[in-house]
Design an enzyme around this catalytic site. Structure first.
Site, PDB file in Angstrom:
ATOM      1  CE  LYS A   1      -1.642  -4.339   3.345  1.00  0.00           C
ATOM      2  NZ  LYS A   1      -1.737  -5.708   2.802  1.00  0.00           N
TER       3      LYS A   1
ATOM      4  CE1 TYR B   1      -4.003  -2.350   5.476  1.00  0.00           C
ATOM      5  CE2 TYR B   1      -3.423   0.052   5.418  1.00  0.00           C
ATOM      6  CZ  TYR B   1      -3.727  -1.408   4.675  1.00  0.00           C
ATOM      7  OH  TYR B   1      -3.710  -1.289   3.504  1.00  0.00           O
TER       8      TYR B   1
ATOM      9  CB  SER C   1      -0.907  -0.003   1.285  1.00  0.00           C
ATOM     10  OG  SER C   1      -1.505   1.455   1.304  1.00  0.00           O
TER      11      SER C   1
END
Ligand code: UD1
Length: 340
Positions: free
Chosen positions: A154, A150, A125
């Site tokens: 990544k 989150y 992302s």
């Protein structure tokens, strides 16, 4: 036909990628635990691709189940790993849930197929860039401290993959750093299916337009951007899906070895207010919206430099913001008429 495991294959990006894989001559094998997807997407996919794809309902955190899968699905040439939790706010509230799910699943999957020459695509992302110092942001821009668990999953996953490759793994790996995926397939048979109140802008817009929500709140109009609202690089999910096919094609070449990373966006920034205008223009529907306070953790503006994707992946986004909005709206109307 080349078999590709698609984890999270019934989710938003996963389902669109299944369609593009079939169109490109691959045979997708879908893995999904249905934690954030609907089993009826399988029937919708069947209607688009003309046959029912193989589907295993499986929790990738279950190591024995993943080993068993690898023992059954042996002739896998590629893995596209979408399955992960992705709600930024929820990850702040329940960090261990995010670390557990996003890492156990990745590790179990990599272990299960280790030792085989499998091409692996990882869903990363643009969140790894935080607020970049320079725009558009290139792949070699410094990774900023993650703003949420989150985002951290990544960043760490990308590092894990690089460490694994440095250790002499047989995998080839590409991480795709997605910007903001929106829109839906032109058939209006698949699209985004948020559970509960949508956190993302476009599903909130379409749910407001259809009457499920009263109004859209624009999170801040006092940013240092042309119209004061935040700027993102919105990309049509079908374009994004095609980038996965391009990544597989690249890894199939002998000249590609090891690990690489690509920005997957349009290379253009669009503000929240411009998205609202585009929605109204593309659909003819007037949107009820208000300006509200900033949302915690939002970056002011980010859009991607996609030169490397164009040159090396031989991929570029083709669909514009109006198509993103009209397709998202067609999908919202379709599920309002016939809920899944
Ligand atoms: C973020 C992450 C992205 C992640 C995604 C998953 C960044 C830069 N991006 O996207 O990596 O995959 O969450 O959920 O960290 N907005 C409103 N009103 C709303 C909803 C959103 O004004 O009701 C605005 C937001 O302030 C933002 C833009 O719309 O400026 C897009 O928001 P959203 O769709 O939530 O995506 P990001 O936060 O950019």
């Amino acid at each position: 036909m080349k078999k590709i495991l698609v984890t999270g294959g019934l989710g938003f990006i996963g389902s669109h990628t299944v369609v593009e894989l079939v169109q490109a001559g691959y045979e997708p094998v879908i893995i999904d635990d249905l934690s954030n997807s609907h089993v009826s997407i399988l029937d919708q996919l069947t209607a688009i691709i003309g046959y029912k794809p193989v589907f295993h309902q499986l929790d990738l955190c279950d190591e024995a189940a993943v080993q068993n899968l690898a023992a059954t699905e042996t002739d896998i040439e590629g893995i596209i790993h979408f399955a992960a939790f992705k709600a930024v706010g929820e990850s702040v509230q329940f960090p261990l849930k995010y670390y557990r799910n996003n890492f156990y699943s990745l590790i179990n999957l990599l272990n299960a197929y280790a030792g085989k020459p499998v091409n692996f695509v990882f869903s990363s992302s643009c969140t790894v860039y935080g607020q970049p110092d320079q725009l558009p942001v290139t792949e070699d821009a410094p990774v900023k401290p993650a703003q949420s668990p989150y985002g951290n999953t990544k960043q760490i996953a990308e590092e894990m993959l690089q460490d694994m490759m440095a250790s002499g793994s047989k995998y080839k790996v590409i991480s795709l750093r997605y910007f903001n995926p929106v829109g839906a397939h032109e058939s209006a048979l698949i699209g985004e299916l948020p559970i509960g109140v949508p956190q993302n802008l476009v599903p909130f817009i379409t749910q407001t337009a259809i009457g499920k929500r009263e109004k859209v709140t624009v999170f801040g109009n006092d940013y240092n951007t042309p119209d004061g609202s935040c700027v993102r690089d919105y990309i049509h999910v079908v374009d994004l899906a095609k980038a996965h096919v391009a990544a597989l094609r690249l890894m199939e070449q002998d000249s590609f070895t090891g690990y690489d990373v690509f920005n997957i966006g349009t290379g253009k920034g669009t503000s929240v207010l411009e998205i609202i205008t585009a929605f109204e223009r593309a659909t003819g529907v007037k949107l009820n919206y208000v300006i509200g306070p900033r949302r915690d953790g939002d970056v002011e503006q980010v859009w991607g430099d996609v030169t490397k994707s164009e040159q090396v992946l031989q991929w570029r986004a083709e669909l514009g913001v109006d198509t993103m909005m009209s397709s998202a709206w067609a999908w919202e109307q379709a599920i309002a008429k016939k809920p899944l």
